[in-house]
Write an enzyme that holds these catalytic residues in place. Structure first.
Site, PDB file in Angstrom:
ATOM      1  N   PHE A 149       0.981  -1.178  -0.069  1.00  0.00           N
ATOM      2  CA  PHE A 149       0.017   0.019  -0.078  1.00  0.00           C
ATOM      3  C   PHE A 149       0.751   1.262  -0.105  1.00  0.00           C
ATOM      4  O   PHE A 149       0.400   2.357  -0.492  1.00  0.00           O
ATOM      5  CB  PHE A 149      -1.134  -0.061   1.346  1.00  0.00           C
ATOM      6  N   LYS A 173      -1.005  -6.930  -9.401  1.00  0.00           N
ATOM      7  CA  LYS A 173      -2.033  -6.959  -8.294  1.00  0.00           C
ATOM      8  C   LYS A 173      -1.835  -5.935  -7.206  1.00  0.00           C
ATOM      9  O   LYS A 173      -0.831  -6.004  -6.484  1.00  0.00           O
ATOM     10  CB  LYS A 173      -2.087  -8.414  -7.834  1.00  0.00           C
ATOM     11  N   GLU A 176      -4.929  -3.577  -2.302  1.00  0.00           N
ATOM     12  CA  GLU A 176      -6.483  -3.365  -2.260  1.00  0.00           C
ATOM     13  C   GLU A 176      -6.699  -1.988  -1.365  1.00  0.00           C
ATOM     14  O   GLU A 176      -7.696  -1.756  -1.382  1.00  0.00           O
ATOM     15  CB  GLU A 176      -7.177  -4.524  -1.657  1.00  0.00           C
ATOM     16  N   ARG A 177      -5.727  -1.443  -0.444  1.00  0.00           N
ATOM     17  CA  ARG A 177      -5.961  -0.464   0.355  1.00  0.00           C
ATOM     18  C   ARG A 177      -5.700   0.940  -0.407  1.00  0.00           C
ATOM     19  O   ARG A 177      -6.458   1.775   0.187  1.00  0.00           O
ATOM     20  CB  ARG A 177      -4.999  -0.472   1.599  1.00  0.00           C
ATOM     21  N   SER A 226       5.202  -7.084   3.448  1.00  0.00           N
ATOM     22  CA  SER A 226       5.686  -7.417   4.764  1.00  0.00           C
ATOM     23  C   SER A 226       6.630  -8.641   4.522  1.00  0.00           C
ATOM     24  O   SER A 226       6.207  -9.686   3.955  1.00  0.00           O
ATOM     25  CB  SER A 226       4.759  -7.569   5.679  1.00  0.00           C
ATOM     26  N   CYS A 281       9.416   1.612   3.685  1.00  0.00           N
ATOM     27  CA  CYS A 281      10.370   0.456   4.224  1.00  0.00           C
ATOM     28  C   CYS A 281      11.844   0.963   4.356  1.00  0.00           C
ATOM     29  O   CYS A 281      12.811   0.584   4.906  1.00  0.00           O
ATOM     30  CB  CYS A 281      10.618  -0.815   3.301  1.00  0.00           C
ATOM     31  N   GLU A 383       8.971  -4.682  12.933  1.00  0.00           N
ATOM     32  CA  GLU A 383       8.685  -3.254  12.350  1.00  0.00           C
ATOM     33  C   GLU A 383       7.503  -2.749  12.782  1.00  0.00           C
ATOM     34  O   GLU A 383       6.685  -3.499  13.112  1.00  0.00           O
ATOM     35  CB  GLU A 383       8.588  -3.731  10.774  1.00  0.00           C
TER      36      GLU A 383
HETATM   37  P1  NAD Z   1       1.413  -6.595   2.866  1.00  0.00           P
HETATM   38  O1  NAD Z   1       2.408  -7.608   3.265  1.00  0.00           O
HETATM   39  O2  NAD Z   1       0.272  -6.537   3.653  1.00  0.00           O
HETATM   40  O3  NAD Z   1       0.779  -6.580   1.343  1.00  0.00           O
HETATM   41  C1  NAD Z   1       1.480  -6.634   0.406  1.00  0.00           C
HETATM   42  C2  NAD Z   1       0.579  -7.256  -0.853  1.00  0.00           C
HETATM   43  O4  NAD Z   1       0.643  -8.508  -0.343  1.00  0.00           O
HETATM   44  C3  NAD Z   1      -0.744  -6.572  -1.037  1.00  0.00           C
HETATM   45  O5  NAD Z   1      -0.770  -6.448  -2.516  1.00  0.00           O
HETATM   46  C4  NAD Z   1      -1.643  -7.568  -0.280  1.00  0.00           C
HETATM   47  O6  NAD Z   1      -2.777  -7.577  -0.966  1.00  0.00           O
HETATM   48  C5  NAD Z   1      -0.978  -8.783  -0.538  1.00  0.00           C
HETATM   49  N1  NAD Z   1      -1.207  -9.844   0.759  1.00  0.00           N
HETATM   50  C6  NAD Z   1      -1.681  -9.465   1.845  1.00  0.00           C
HETATM   51  N2  NAD Z   1      -1.759 -10.490   2.597  1.00  0.00           N
HETATM   52  C7  NAD Z   1      -1.686 -11.722   1.959  1.00  0.00           C
HETATM   53  C8  NAD Z   1      -1.574 -12.827   2.336  1.00  0.00           C
HETATM   54  N3  NAD Z   1      -1.780 -13.465   3.508  1.00  0.00           N
HETATM   55  N4  NAD Z   1      -1.081 -13.723   1.093  1.00  0.00           N
HETATM   56  C9  NAD Z   1      -1.009 -13.294   0.076  1.00  0.00           C
HETATM   57  N5  NAD Z   1      -0.705 -11.911  -0.252  1.00  0.00           N
HETATM   58  C10 NAD Z   1      -1.101 -11.065   0.707  1.00  0.00           C
HETATM   59  O7  NAD Z   1       2.185  -5.118   2.915  1.00  0.00           O
HETATM   60  P2  NAD Z   1       1.581  -3.752   3.219  1.00  0.00           P
HETATM   61  O8  NAD Z   1       1.118  -3.478   4.442  1.00  0.00           O
HETATM   62  O9  NAD Z   1       0.834  -3.561   2.096  1.00  0.00           O
HETATM   63  O10 NAD Z   1       2.919  -2.865   2.928  1.00  0.00           O
HETATM   64  C11 NAD Z   1       3.761  -2.424   4.039  1.00  0.00           C
HETATM   65  C12 NAD Z   1       5.014  -3.551   4.143  1.00  0.00           C
HETATM   66  O11 NAD Z   1       5.667  -3.637   2.919  1.00  0.00           O
HETATM   67  C13 NAD Z   1       5.751  -3.155   5.365  1.00  0.00           C
HETATM   68  O12 NAD Z   1       6.405  -4.306   5.995  1.00  0.00           O
HETATM   69  C14 NAD Z   1       7.163  -2.619   4.319  1.00  0.00           C
HETATM   70  O13 NAD Z   1       8.349  -2.388   5.104  1.00  0.00           O
HETATM   71  C15 NAD Z   1       7.224  -3.367   2.993  1.00  0.00           C
HETATM   72  N6  NAD Z   1       7.639  -2.687   2.127  1.00  0.00           N
HETATM   73  C16 NAD Z   1       8.966  -3.317   1.643  1.00  0.00           C
HETATM   74  C17 NAD Z   1       9.514  -2.623   0.693  1.00  0.00           C
HETATM   75  C18 NAD Z   1      10.961  -3.174   0.036  1.00  0.00           C
HETATM   76  O14 NAD Z   1      11.481  -3.026  -1.035  1.00  0.00           O
HETATM   77  N7  NAD Z   1      11.754  -4.036   1.023  1.00  0.00           N
HETATM   78  C19 NAD Z   1       9.015  -1.669  -0.248  1.00  0.00           C
HETATM   79  C20 NAD Z   1       7.912  -1.042   0.426  1.00  0.00           C
HETATM   80  C21 NAD Z   1       7.155  -1.692   1.518  1.00  0.00           C
END
Ligand code: NAD
Length: 499
Positions: A149, A173, A176-177, A226, A281, A383
């Protein structure tokens, strides 16, 4: 109320699933739109469209593919403010930061405009008698990206730019937020001349992600999110024979040596810790003061700076940062502050229960500063992803260096010093993927690559730069012989050597 559809084969498509997700305005706490949540069958339709479109696209010469990206860049610049407002209204980051989100993605598009050069291979003439060898990079076919997101413009562009420039078709994909700005980007790609079916946007949640991971015709999956989910995505994608890169969470440390320019370090740390409400991140949520007098000075200055920050609506031009993305996320951040206090940290500035006058429904949380944080605390280990800065103290650089090196995450780290020897030693030894020296947010420029170590990244090719090109292509190496007429003919039963 607005309902976001998928974009498949160049058209808005409702799909067969009737599941919907709520899209909030974090400034007000109100639902402002609904997003369709795809089924596995909806993902399969997108893949079919991508498969049909990809062969002609990959045969289009790379300069013509690049021209679509040049035009896309023009359209992004034309629509920058409207896109940033849309992004800010779902994410909560302030407008200037939303423009930065788009701009950093645009820089990867600019890099991908060089694809004719980036795909060039190597050539050896005369590797043997009449034998020439050359290598070429070829697109994989249909590939997919799953994005978080917090950078709904930049991260999709990290993936889509290099992938389609190289001649792939893409299934995207988004989170969704925060789906709306990503959907606008996909529409602008079509306006820029991208053939229908080359970029297909499928909105959804875990159901859509699992369908992508299991679809036999998707050759590679790029994920950012994450760490627990990144690890599960990596395991499932690779078990299904796909190439996968999965970037995860982070806990970046800023280490301040006694000789640092403290004014500059404090200004940098405050911006990097609290900008975007800490939802980056590459945020800097941990500051390590080396030496007692550094700690005393840092604590006083950081507290003063944090207390002076203005939290406001995304469109408030004077706000330093806006609300966090959801009520659940705010509750999670506050629970980590409670936990840190229970674990023995000292709460110096308390941002909990911030109600902004006139916007009491918004998901606001104020800047928080915790002191005397130690390695055994869970609030340090995890985190938090909010506007929470944790101050730690060490006596030596050696002890400070051990902290990010031992931490489960290894995304970014920053050192503040005027000592070149110390900086060099630090860069050589720290176990973190992206290192800044007097640079608080060392996100590499578009022609290098982005990726963390340890639980911040699974897979061995990073995002964008040459790694991005490598991830979305495979190399073919051709060894060819054009013997002269009349050359001797005969079988050899020995492995060919250079003797
Ligand atoms: P998230 O892991 O909740 O979601 C990421 C994606 O995974 C979304 O598209 C979501 O729909 C999907 N998703 C969610 N739950 C899932 C599941 N159980 N199974 C499969 N797919 C699922 O992450 P977020 O809250 O949207 O983003 C924040 C996180 O992303 C933080 O941990 C941040 O550090 C990390 N991040 C990392 C980087 C990097 O390059 N290392 C960059 C930006 C954000």
């Amino acid at each position: 109320m607005r309902t976001l559809s998928h974009l498949i084969g160049g058209k808005a498509v409702a799909g067969e699933s009737d599941r919907l997700g709520d899209v909030f305005d974090p400034n007000t706490g109100q639902v402002q739109a609904r997003v369709r949540l795809a089924s596995a069958a909806d993902v399969a339709v997108a893949v079919e469209n991508a498969k049909l479109a990809q062969p002609a696209w990959t045969q289009t010469n790379p300069q013509r593919r690049a021209r679509v990206l040049f035009e896309f860049k023009r359209l992004l610049e034309r629509d920058m403010t409207a896109l940033a407002e849309l992004l800010a209204s779902e994410h909560g980051k302030v407008l200037s930061d939303a423009k930065g989100d788009i701009q950093r993605g645009l820089e990867v598009i600019e890099f991908a405009c060089g694809i004719p050069h980036l795909l060039k291979g190597e050539y050896t003439r005369g590797a043997g008698p009449g034998i020439d060898v050359y290598s070429a990079r070829e697109a994989l076919g249909v590939v997919a990206g799953i994005t978080p997101f917090n950078f709904p413009a930049m991260i999709p562009m990290w993936m889509v730019g290099p992938a389609i420039a190289a001649g792939n078709a893409f299934i995207l994909k988004p989170s969704e937020r925060t789906p709306s700005v990503t959907a606008r980007l996909a529409e602008l790609m079509l306006e820029a001349g991208l053939p229908p079916g080359i970029l297909n946007l499928v909105n959804g949640d875990k159901v859509a992600v699992d369908a992508i991971l299991d679809h036999p015709d998707i050759k590679a999956v790029s994920f950012v999110g994450s760490s627990d989910i990144a690890q599960a995505v990596y395991a499932r994608a690779t078990a299904n024979g796909k190439r996968c890169q999965a970037m995860g969470g982070a806990k970046n440390h800023g280490i301040v040596l006694p000789d640092a320019d403290l004014d500059q370090a404090v200004a940098d740390i405050v911006g990097a810790a609290y900008g975007s409400a800490g939802e980056r991140c590459m945020a800097l949520p941990v500051v390590v003061a080396v030496g007692k007098s550094t700690a005393r000075a840092l604590r006083a200055r950081l507290a003063e700076a944090a207390e002076g920050l203005r939290v406001g609506r995304s469109l408030d031009p004077d706000a330093h940062f806006g609300p966090v993305v959801s009520a659940q996320h705010r509750a999670r951040i506050e629970s980590y502050i409670d936990m840190a206090v229970r674990e023995g940290a000292e709460l110096v500035v308390d941002g909990r229960r911030l109600a902004l006058q006139g916007h009491e429904g918004g998901f606001f949380i104020g800047p928080t500063l915790l002191d005397h944080v130690t390695p055994g605390m869970r609030s340090y280990h995890d985190e938090i992803f909010g506007p929470v800065l944790q101050l730690m103290r060490t006596d030596t650089l050696e002890e400070a260096l051990a902290l990010p090196t031992a931490h489960q995450y290894g995304n970014g780290v920053a050192l503040f010093t005027r000592d070149g020897d110390a900086a060099r030693e630090f860069c050589d030894r720290v176990e973190v993927g992206m290192v800044g020296v007097n640079v608080p947010i060392p996100v590499p420029v578009a022609y290098h690559s982005f990726g963390g170590w340890k639980r911040s990244g699974f897979g061995d090719l990073n995002q964008y730069g040459m790694d991005g090109v490598r991830f979305y292509t495979r190399q073919k190496i051709v060894t060819q012989r054009w013997p002269r007429a009349g050359a001797a003919v005969g079988s050899s039963f020995v492995i060919p050597t250079m003797n």
